[in-house]
Design an enzyme around this catalytic site. Structure first.
Site, PDB file in Angstrom:
ATOM      1  N   TRP A  68      10.035  15.070   5.136  1.00  9.79           N
ATOM      2  CA  TRP A  68      10.673  14.358   6.125  1.00  9.79           C
ATOM      3  C   TRP A  68      11.609  13.165   5.686  1.00  9.79           C
ATOM      4  O   TRP A  68      11.303  12.799   4.421  1.00  9.79           O
ATOM      5  CB  TRP A  68       9.573  13.769   7.034  1.00  9.79           C
ATOM      6  CG  TRP A  68       8.840  12.808   6.366  1.00  9.79           C
ATOM      7  CD1 TRP A  68       7.507  12.951   5.755  1.00  9.79           C
ATOM      8  CD2 TRP A  68       8.855  11.454   6.328  1.00  9.79           C
ATOM      9  NE1 TRP A  68       6.603  12.199   5.242  1.00  9.79           N
ATOM     10  CE2 TRP A  68       7.696  10.879   5.616  1.00  9.79           C
ATOM     11  CE3 TRP A  68       9.904  10.497   6.742  1.00  9.79           C
ATOM     12  CZ2 TRP A  68       7.577   9.593   5.204  1.00  9.79           C
ATOM     13  CZ3 TRP A  68       9.792   9.152   6.332  1.00  9.79           C
ATOM     14  CH2 TRP A  68       8.774   8.811   5.358  1.00  9.79           C
ATOM     15  N   GLU A 113       5.257  -1.730   1.045  1.00 10.33           N
ATOM     16  CA  GLU A 113       5.968  -0.541   0.483  1.00 10.33           C
ATOM     17  C   GLU A 113       7.373  -0.746  -0.090  1.00 10.33           C
ATOM     18  O   GLU A 113       7.886  -0.063  -1.038  1.00 10.33           O
ATOM     19  CB  GLU A 113       6.121   0.297   1.645  1.00 10.33           C
ATOM     20  CG  GLU A 113       5.026   0.977   2.304  1.00 10.33           C
ATOM     21  CD  GLU A 113       4.348   2.043   1.651  1.00 10.33           C
ATOM     22  OE1 GLU A 113       5.083   2.639   0.645  1.00 10.33           O
ATOM     23  OE2 GLU A 113       3.333   2.586   1.871  1.00 10.33           O
ATOM     24  N   GLU A 151       7.726   7.980  -2.230  1.00 10.24           N
ATOM     25  CA  GLU A 151       7.361   6.595  -1.706  1.00 10.24           C
ATOM     26  C   GLU A 151       8.515   5.824  -0.975  1.00 10.24           C
ATOM     27  O   GLU A 151       8.318   4.998  -0.049  1.00 10.24           O
ATOM     28  CB  GLU A 151       6.758   5.814  -2.798  1.00 10.24           C
ATOM     29  CG  GLU A 151       5.232   6.287  -3.026  1.00 10.24           C
ATOM     30  CD  GLU A 151       4.162   5.882  -1.949  1.00 10.24           C
ATOM     31  OE1 GLU A 151       4.455   4.809  -1.232  1.00 10.24           O
ATOM     32  OE2 GLU A 151       3.199   6.615  -1.869  1.00 10.24           O
ATOM     33  N   HIS A 154       8.976   5.554   2.741  1.00  8.17           N
ATOM     34  CA  HIS A 154       7.983   4.774   3.444  1.00  8.17           C
ATOM     35  C   HIS A 154       8.669   3.403   3.901  1.00  8.17           C
ATOM     36  O   HIS A 154       8.699   2.931   5.086  1.00  8.17           O
ATOM     37  CB  HIS A 154       6.642   4.433   2.760  1.00  8.17           C
ATOM     38  CG  HIS A 154       6.144   5.782   2.249  1.00  8.17           C
ATOM     39  ND1 HIS A 154       4.986   5.657   1.700  1.00  8.17           N
ATOM     40  CD2 HIS A 154       6.321   7.065   2.664  1.00  8.17           C
ATOM     41  CE1 HIS A 154       4.478   7.112   1.396  1.00  8.17           C
ATOM     42  NE2 HIS A 154       5.542   7.815   1.958  1.00  8.17           N
ATOM     43  N   GLU A 204      -3.778   4.477  -3.366  1.00  6.75           N
ATOM     44  CA  GLU A 204      -3.317   5.472  -2.395  1.00  6.75           C
ATOM     45  C   GLU A 204      -4.257   5.797  -1.189  1.00  6.75           C
ATOM     46  O   GLU A 204      -3.906   5.679  -0.185  1.00  6.75           O
ATOM     47  CB  GLU A 204      -2.836   6.743  -3.459  1.00  6.75           C
ATOM     48  CG  GLU A 204      -1.985   6.682  -4.110  1.00  6.75           C
ATOM     49  CD  GLU A 204      -0.535   6.537  -3.600  1.00  6.75           C
ATOM     50  OE1 GLU A 204      -0.241   6.338  -2.452  1.00  6.75           O
ATOM     51  OE2 GLU A 204       0.357   6.394  -4.352  1.00  6.75           O
ATOM     52  N   THR A 207      -3.995   2.780   1.102  1.00  9.21           N
ATOM     53  CA  THR A 207      -2.583   2.986   2.054  1.00  9.21           C
ATOM     54  C   THR A 207      -2.754   4.088   3.132  1.00  9.21           C
ATOM     55  O   THR A 207      -2.362   3.828   4.241  1.00  9.21           O
ATOM     56  CB  THR A 207      -1.471   3.033   1.235  1.00  9.21           C
ATOM     57  OG1 THR A 207      -1.613   4.087   0.117  1.00  9.21           O
ATOM     58  CG2 THR A 207      -1.279   1.776   0.421  1.00  9.21           C
ATOM     59  N   ASP A 236       1.521  11.425   3.501  1.00  6.17           N
ATOM     60  CA  ASP A 236       2.209  11.300   2.080  1.00  6.17           C
ATOM     61  C   ASP A 236       0.971  10.717   1.211  1.00  6.17           C
ATOM     62  O   ASP A 236       0.789  11.109   0.124  1.00  6.17           O
ATOM     63  CB  ASP A 236       3.361  10.398   2.181  1.00  6.17           C
ATOM     64  CG  ASP A 236       4.495  11.101   2.367  1.00  6.17           C
ATOM     65  OD1 ASP A 236       4.255  12.419   2.750  1.00  6.17           O
ATOM     66  OD2 ASP A 236       5.812  10.611   2.246  1.00  6.17           O
ATOM     67  N   GLU A 237       0.486   9.536   1.548  1.00 11.91           N
ATOM     68  CA  GLU A 237      -0.612   8.692   0.713  1.00 11.91           C
ATOM     69  C   GLU A 237      -1.705   9.501   0.657  1.00 11.91           C
ATOM     70  O   GLU A 237      -1.992   9.399  -0.543  1.00 11.91           O
ATOM     71  CB  GLU A 237      -1.010   7.333   1.548  1.00 11.91           C
ATOM     72  CG  GLU A 237       0.153   6.444   1.938  1.00 11.91           C
ATOM     73  CD  GLU A 237       0.843   5.804   0.906  1.00 11.91           C
ATOM     74  OE1 GLU A 237       0.882   6.264  -0.066  1.00 11.91           O
ATOM     75  OE2 GLU A 237       1.797   4.959   1.464  1.00 11.91           O
ATOM     76  N   HIS A 240      -0.771  11.888  -2.410  1.00 10.78           N
ATOM     77  CA  HIS A 240      -0.695  11.024  -3.597  1.00 10.78           C
ATOM     78  C   HIS A 240      -2.141  10.672  -4.102  1.00 10.78           C
ATOM     79  O   HIS A 240      -2.210  10.756  -5.341  1.00 10.78           O
ATOM     80  CB  HIS A 240       0.092   9.784  -3.273  1.00 10.78           C
ATOM     81  CG  HIS A 240       1.683  10.031  -3.062  1.00 10.78           C
ATOM     82  ND1 HIS A 240       2.399   9.183  -2.421  1.00 10.78           N
ATOM     83  CD2 HIS A 240       2.171  11.028  -2.979  1.00 10.78           C
ATOM     84  CE1 HIS A 240       3.673   9.803  -2.087  1.00 10.78           C
ATOM     85  NE2 HIS A 240       3.549  10.951  -2.680  1.00 10.78           N
TER      86      HIS A 240
HETATM   87 FE   LIG Z   1       1.347   5.351  -1.926  1.00  7.60          FE
HETATM   88 FE   LIG Z   2       3.685   4.472   0.489  1.00  7.97          FE
END
Ligand SMILES: [Fe+2]
Ligand SMILES: [Fe+2]
Length: 373
Positions: A68, A113, A151, A154, A204, A207, A236-237, A240
């Site tokens: 995205w 971020e 990242e 974000h 991670e 977040t 996403d976090e 990760h």
């Molecule tokens: Fe992260």
């Molecule tokens: Fe992030």
């Protein structure tokens, strides 16, 4: 003056300062500086894991074409002016339902971020895995650059959303980002990738939890687009977190003693939020105030901190690691018992907080409006 207890250490809050609401989210104490604590033979461990990293880490990255982008969630400036303005008006109508205190926490998350240059720098301080050239082809360096690139979206997305919402003082927000990147961070990782990847595993997940909570609150207030934004970032976090916890899992398999002692090391230092050196040039207690508000709104709390540690203890099966030295066994006992101790400590902090007068602070990010902590 009250004292905070963590991991057997007694530390006093700064003078003339009310105790923070959270027992674990306050800024770290000054610590003795240790650098390059990884012995050279252990740096070799990482070199021997190149093949493993290629087949276990790199598949957790998403190809750019499948990722995205912030534009998926924002008004499109390429549209005719009236259509663009209509989309902005809709955004502002939705975000108008969110309270100011919510924006303080969202700004704090966004600023965290936006200090991404600091985090890439921090990972490149780690011996044995750093990107030696800036475009190195080792899987560790490839991961770090691509992780950074993922990242980077974000902060971009949150920043553009906040700008368009009109709810925050962007000048003060931008100054805070500049101050924070200039200040850096000190997570106490000693150039040591064992410590570094334990820190990133924890962060991670932290977040993932906090963006998940800002998504939940946005949904409750009726801003479904912002809920989708925060939820998408949280996903996403989570991916990760999977990567970094996989690295630590591998280290536990190869070097259980070294890994357990490193986990103990990081937990005794306390895992601090990456933006712990934030400043807006006005409020000397900005980070503490932001942390206290995140705790009060349930976005990131001492309970979450204990939950994350408990999750990692289970994820890494720390209770059943065998073949440890006596130091390793002590580390194991300390780490596995810590979540319960943190919860008890927070209960005591909550009890103390109940006896205190309500505390109101001003946040420059929302035009110096008052917020209760
Ligand atoms: Fe992260
Ligand atoms: Fe992030």
């Amino acid at each position: 003056m009250q004292a905070h207890f963590l991991a057997g250490h007694r530390v006093s809050p700064p003078p003339h300062r009310r105790s923070p609401v959270s027992a674990v989210l306050a800024p770290p104490q000054l610590r003795r500086k240790v650098t390059h604590s990884l012995p050279p033979e252990k740096a070799e461990v990482f070199r021997s894991l190149d093949g493993w990293a290629s087949s276990n880490l790199l598949p957790l990255l998403k190809p750019v074409e499948k990722c995205w982008q912030p534009m998926d969630f924002l008004p499109d400036p390429a549209k005719p002016t009236d259509e663009f303005q209509h989309e902005v008006r809709e955004l502002r109508a939705r975000s108008g339902e969110l309270p100011d205190e919510y924006f303080v926490v969202l700004v704090g998350d966004m600023i965290t971020e936006e200090a991404l240059p600091t985090y890439q720098t921090m990972i490149n301080t780690l011996d044995g895995v750093r990107d030696e050239t800036g475009a190195s082809s080792t899987p560790w360096a490839v991961w770090t650059r691509a992780w950074t690139a993922e990242e980077n979206r974000h902060g971009d997305l949150l920043s553009k959303y906040l700008y368009l919402s009109g709810k925050v003082d962007m000048m003060m927000v931008e100054k805070t980002v500049q101050y924070l990147i200039g200040a850096g961070m000190d997570p106490g990782t000693e150039n040591n990738p064992y410590l570094g990847y334990i820190y990133t595993s924890f962060q991670e997940r932290a977040t993932f939890i906090s963006h998940g909570n800002t998504a939940r609150l946005a949904k409750n207030y009726g801003d479904s687009v912002l809920a989708r934004i925060c939820g998408t970032i949280a996903a996403d976090e989570k991916r990760h977190e999977t990567a970094y916890t996989r690295i630590v899992e591998k280290l536990i398999e190869l070097d259980p003693d070294g890994a357990l002692i490193s986990i103990e090391n990081m937990m005794r230092k306390r895992i601090t939020m990456p933006a712990h050196l934030m400043s807006d040039g006005c409020d000397p207690h900005l980070f503490e105030n932001f942390s206290a508000l995140a705790q009060r709104l349930g976005v990131y709390t001492a309970g979450d901190y204990a939950d994350i540690l408990e999750f990692l203890v289970g994820r890494w099966k720390l209770e059943s690691v065998e073949g440890l030295s006596s130091a390793g066994r002590r580390a194991q006992e300390f780490v596995c018992g810590l979540p319960a101790r943190i919860r008890k400590m927070q209960e005591r902090a909550d009890e103390r907080a109940k006896t205190m007068a309500p505390h109101v602070v001003k946040f420059s990010w929302i035009f110096n409006k008052d917020v209760a902590l």
